[in-house]
Design an enzyme around this catalytic site. Structure first.
Site, PDB file in Angstrom:
ATOM      1  N   GLY A 154       0.805  -1.213   0.000  1.00 43.95           N
ATOM      2  CA  GLY A 154       0.000   0.000   0.000  1.00 43.95           C
ATOM      3  C   GLY A 154       0.842   1.269   0.000  1.00 43.95           C
ATOM      4  O   GLY A 154       0.525   2.241  -0.697  1.00 43.95           O
ATOM      5  N   SER A 155       1.919   1.270   0.769  1.00 45.27           N
ATOM      6  CA  SER A 155       2.746   2.475   0.862  1.00 45.27           C
ATOM      7  C   SER A 155       3.319   2.831  -0.508  1.00 45.27           C
ATOM      8  O   SER A 155       3.281   3.984  -0.929  1.00 45.27           O
ATOM      9  CB  SER A 155       3.895   2.272   1.851  1.00 45.27           C
ATOM     10  OG  SER A 155       3.385   1.938   3.127  1.00 45.27           O
ATOM     11  N   ASN A 180      -7.948   3.712   8.575  1.00 41.08           N
ATOM     12  CA  ASN A 180      -7.299   2.559   9.206  1.00 41.08           C
ATOM     13  C   ASN A 180      -7.395   2.561  10.722  1.00 41.08           C
ATOM     14  O   ASN A 180      -7.237   1.530  11.345  1.00 41.08           O
ATOM     15  CB  ASN A 180      -5.835   2.453   8.767  1.00 41.08           C
ATOM     16  CG  ASN A 180      -5.099   3.753   8.901  1.00 41.08           C
ATOM     17  OD1 ASN A 180      -5.460   4.757   8.273  1.00 41.08           O
ATOM     18  ND2 ASN A 180      -4.078   3.771   9.727  1.00 41.08           N
ATOM     19  N   GLN A 221      -7.592  -0.397   3.378  1.00 43.38           N
ATOM     20  CA  GLN A 221      -8.447  -1.018   4.399  1.00 43.38           C
ATOM     21  C   GLN A 221      -9.771  -1.505   3.822  1.00 43.38           C
ATOM     22  O   GLN A 221     -10.472  -2.291   4.462  1.00 43.38           O
ATOM     23  CB  GLN A 221      -8.739  -0.012   5.530  1.00 43.38           C
ATOM     24  CG  GLN A 221      -7.548   0.302   6.405  1.00 43.38           C
ATOM     25  CD  GLN A 221      -7.130  -0.852   7.300  1.00 43.38           C
ATOM     26  OE1 GLN A 221      -7.933  -1.696   7.695  1.00 43.38           O
ATOM     27  NE2 GLN A 221      -5.858  -0.895   7.641  1.00 43.38           N
ATOM     28  N   SER A 250      -3.349  -3.399  -0.711  1.00 44.30           N
ATOM     29  CA  SER A 250      -2.257  -4.171  -0.129  1.00 44.30           C
ATOM     30  C   SER A 250      -2.761  -5.545   0.294  1.00 44.30           C
ATOM     31  O   SER A 250      -3.764  -5.655   1.001  1.00 44.30           O
ATOM     32  CB  SER A 250      -1.706  -3.417   1.086  1.00 44.30           C
ATOM     33  OG  SER A 250      -0.669  -4.159   1.670  1.00 44.30           O
ATOM     34  N   HIS A 307      -1.711  -7.902   2.357  1.00 40.17           N
ATOM     35  CA  HIS A 307      -1.700  -8.417   3.735  1.00 40.17           C
ATOM     36  C   HIS A 307      -2.831  -7.859   4.586  1.00 40.17           C
ATOM     37  O   HIS A 307      -3.008  -8.263   5.733  1.00 40.17           O
ATOM     38  CB  HIS A 307      -0.335  -8.199   4.398  1.00 40.17           C
ATOM     39  CG  HIS A 307      -0.033  -6.800   4.823  1.00 40.17           C
ATOM     40  ND1 HIS A 307      -0.143  -6.396   6.133  1.00 40.17           N
ATOM     41  CD2 HIS A 307       0.368  -5.712   4.136  1.00 40.17           C
ATOM     42  CE1 HIS A 307       0.200  -5.112   6.225  1.00 40.17           C
ATOM     43  NE2 HIS A 307       0.515  -4.679   5.014  1.00 40.17           N
ATOM     44  N   THR A 334      12.370  -8.038 -11.242  1.00 42.00           N
ATOM     45  CA  THR A 334      11.675  -9.291 -11.523  1.00 42.00           C
ATOM     46  C   THR A 334      10.448  -9.416 -10.629  1.00 42.00           C
ATOM     47  O   THR A 334      10.528  -9.205  -9.420  1.00 42.00           O
ATOM     48  CB  THR A 334      12.636 -10.480 -11.299  1.00 42.00           C
ATOM     49  OG1 THR A 334      13.768 -10.277 -12.145  1.00 42.00           O
ATOM     50  CG2 THR A 334      11.979 -11.799 -11.625  1.00 42.00           C
ATOM     51  N   CYS A 385       1.733   2.171  12.792  1.00 42.96           N
ATOM     52  CA  CYS A 385       2.757   3.132  12.381  1.00 42.96           C
ATOM     53  C   CYS A 385       2.961   4.230  13.408  1.00 42.96           C
ATOM     54  O   CYS A 385       4.023   4.834  13.477  1.00 42.96           O
ATOM     55  CB  CYS A 385       2.372   3.757  11.055  1.00 42.96           C
ATOM     56  SG  CYS A 385       1.609   2.580   9.947  1.00 42.96           S
TER      57      CYS A 385
HETATM   58  C1  LIG Z   1      -1.624  -0.680   5.910  1.00 48.32           C
HETATM   59  C2  LIG Z   1      -1.993   0.565   5.201  1.00 48.32           C
HETATM   60  C3  LIG Z   1      -1.126   1.163   4.280  1.00 48.32           C
HETATM   61  C4  LIG Z   1       0.265   0.625   4.028  1.00 48.32           C
HETATM   62  O1  LIG Z   1       0.231  -0.598   3.366  1.00 48.32           O
HETATM   63  P1  LIG Z   1       1.573  -1.497   3.348  1.00 48.32           P
HETATM   64  O2  LIG Z   1       1.224  -2.619   2.437  1.00 48.32           O
HETATM   65  O3  LIG Z   1       1.792  -1.947   4.735  1.00 48.32           O
HETATM   66  O4  LIG Z   1       2.641  -0.638   2.811  1.00 48.32           O
HETATM   67  C5  LIG Z   1      -1.544   2.284   3.617  1.00 48.32           C
HETATM   68  N1  LIG Z   1      -2.757   2.819   3.840  1.00 48.32           N
HETATM   69  C6  LIG Z   1      -3.628   2.276   4.707  1.00 48.32           C
HETATM   70  C7  LIG Z   1      -4.962   2.895   4.894  1.00 48.32           C
HETATM   71  C8  LIG Z   1      -3.270   1.144   5.428  1.00 48.32           C
HETATM   72  O5  LIG Z   1      -4.128   0.620   6.297  1.00 48.32           O
END
Ligand SMILES: *Cc1c(COP(=O)(O)O)cnc(C)c1O
Length: 396
Positions: A71-72, A152, A180, A200, A202, A238, A325
């Site tokens: 996500g970042s 989040n 989210q 993202s 995870h 890759t 974070c």
């Molecule tokens: C977790 C999160 C991110 C960051 O995602 P990563 O995959 O951990 O880099 C960005 N924005 C929101 C709203 C998140 O909850």
């Protein structure tokens, strides 16, 4: 008993996603950029994932999906790309909100230092941005509106479709950090007029370190990493095919079970909210209904969030005080400040984010233990003593 209730920070990988990853790693031995058969088989699998991800998001074309590390990265890519692209046209203004994730806010801070102008619209007390406020903030110089789909920390859902419609009418690009939201609430980039979307894996029971940026056809991205021609030349390196396969399987599963999971989670969430609301001098953060099915976030007056977390952890309850974070820093959550919680109260926050595997018994255990820990912490708190003696006024 150990109850993991921090699913907004990360989720457990699903069995099917994990299995698909292992199978992929064993089966596709080639590099998708190689011309031989093994390479081309890997390239075909990569394309199938791109196509499926596009379909699951309601996108028109596979090539609108750019795989990323999470996500970042997707947030950085979306915002920097748009800002730099419009700079030469004199469009140097970006509209966002005060309670975005740091992957958005810190990018905007950097752009401000580089001479861009940023307007962070305020958020209501219920944690929901008003479309009119976004509209008022847009000027002739605005190149981008970036508003998260679901917060989040407090889980509130934002009026993404209406903001998308507004931006389309105004001819301004619209990015949403939907990290989210994807896999948890319905998202359709076409119906919602979304130009750029970050996700993202995870956060929806996929693997860590993989995500995607949706960028509508015609929305030009900047090269993030120079090197090979992967990801249409925007991100060299890759491809992590097993992770991409794991993400795709996880999203298919999450979308297929979205309604059933939401229904079960909402029952658990509302039970938890009802139980915690009985703790005196407490408040639920964010709208009670218009929030993610998994999210509960409370402030307890006279409590320090870190102590609450550690004592709950001792009792087997794994929660968060805000976002992963910000924990570790002593600043109160910018999200809670944005919805108008005073600093003192914002320090005493607790975020519990459930998974569909959680049970009513676990929810009751969380309620009982939170109540006991809050009572204990208040009993040893000098601030609480002042409040009780009337030397200080209750805020909640
Ligand atoms: C977790 C999160 C991110 C960051 O995602 P990563 O995959 O951990 O880099 C960005 N924005 C929101 C709203 C998140 O909850």
């Amino acid at each position: 008993m150990r109850i993991y209730a921090d699913n907004a920070a990360t989720t457990k990988i699903s069995d099917s996603a994990l299995r698909a990853m292992v199978e992929c790693a064993q089966k596709y031995i080639g590099n998708p950029s190689s011309l031989h058969t093994s390479g081309q088989l890997a390239a075909e699998e990569l394309y199938r994932c791109r196509e499926k991800m596009a379909g699951l998001l309601g996108a028109n074309e596979a090539r609108e999906i750019y795989f990323a590390s999470g996500g970042s990265e997707a947030d950085n890519q979306a915002i920097f790309s748009t800002a730099y692209r419009f700079k030469s046209k004199g469009k140097t203004h970006i509209v966002s909100t005060a309670f975005e994730h740091h992957a958005v806010l810190h990018v905007l801070e950097r752009l401000e230092k580089e001479g861009f102008e940023v307007t962070l619209v305020p958020v209501n007390e219920d944690g929901i941005v008003k479309v009119e406020d976004i509209e008022k903030a847009i000027t002739d110089k605005t190149c981008l509106v970036t508003v998260m789909a679901a917060n989040n920390e407090i889980g509130t859902l934002q009026p993404i479709a209406q903001i998308g419609k507004l931006c389309r009418e105004k001819g301004v690009l619209f990015h949403t950090d939907a990290v989210q939201a994807v896999g948890h609430v319905k998202i359709n980039v076409e119906e919602m007029n979304i130009d750029l979307l970050s996700l993202s894996a995870h956060k929806f029971n996929g693997p860590r370190g993989v995500g995607a940026l949706y960028a509508r056809r015609g929305v030009i991205l900047k090269n993030l990493i120079e090197g090979g021609a992967q990801e249409r030349g925007k991100r060299a390196g890759t491809e992590n095919l097993p992770a991409i396969v794991g993400m795709t399987v996880a999203l298919e599963e999450a979308v297929a079970k979205l309604d059933a999971h939401a229904e079960k989670l909402i029952t658990l969430r509302d039970r938890l909210i009802a139980g915690l609301s009985e703790i005196p001098h407490s408040v639920l953060n964010g709208d009670k209904v218009n929030r993610l099915p998994s999210n509960v976030n409370f402030c307890f007056e006279g409590i320090e969030g870190e102590s609450l977390l550690l004592l709950l952890d001792d009792r087997g309850v794994e929660a968060s005080s805000g976002s992963a974070c910000t924990s570790g820093s002593l600043d109160p959550s910018h999200v809670l400040l944005a919805i108008g919680r005073p600093k003192d109260v914002a320090h005493g926050s607790l975020r519990l984010t459930l998974a569909v595997e959680n049970t009513e018994e676990e929810v009751d255990y969380i309620i009982k233990n939170t109540r006991e820990v809050v009572e204990y912490l208040r009993s040893i708190s000098p601030v609480w003593e002042e409040l009780e003696k009337g030397e200080r006024e209750f805020i909640l």
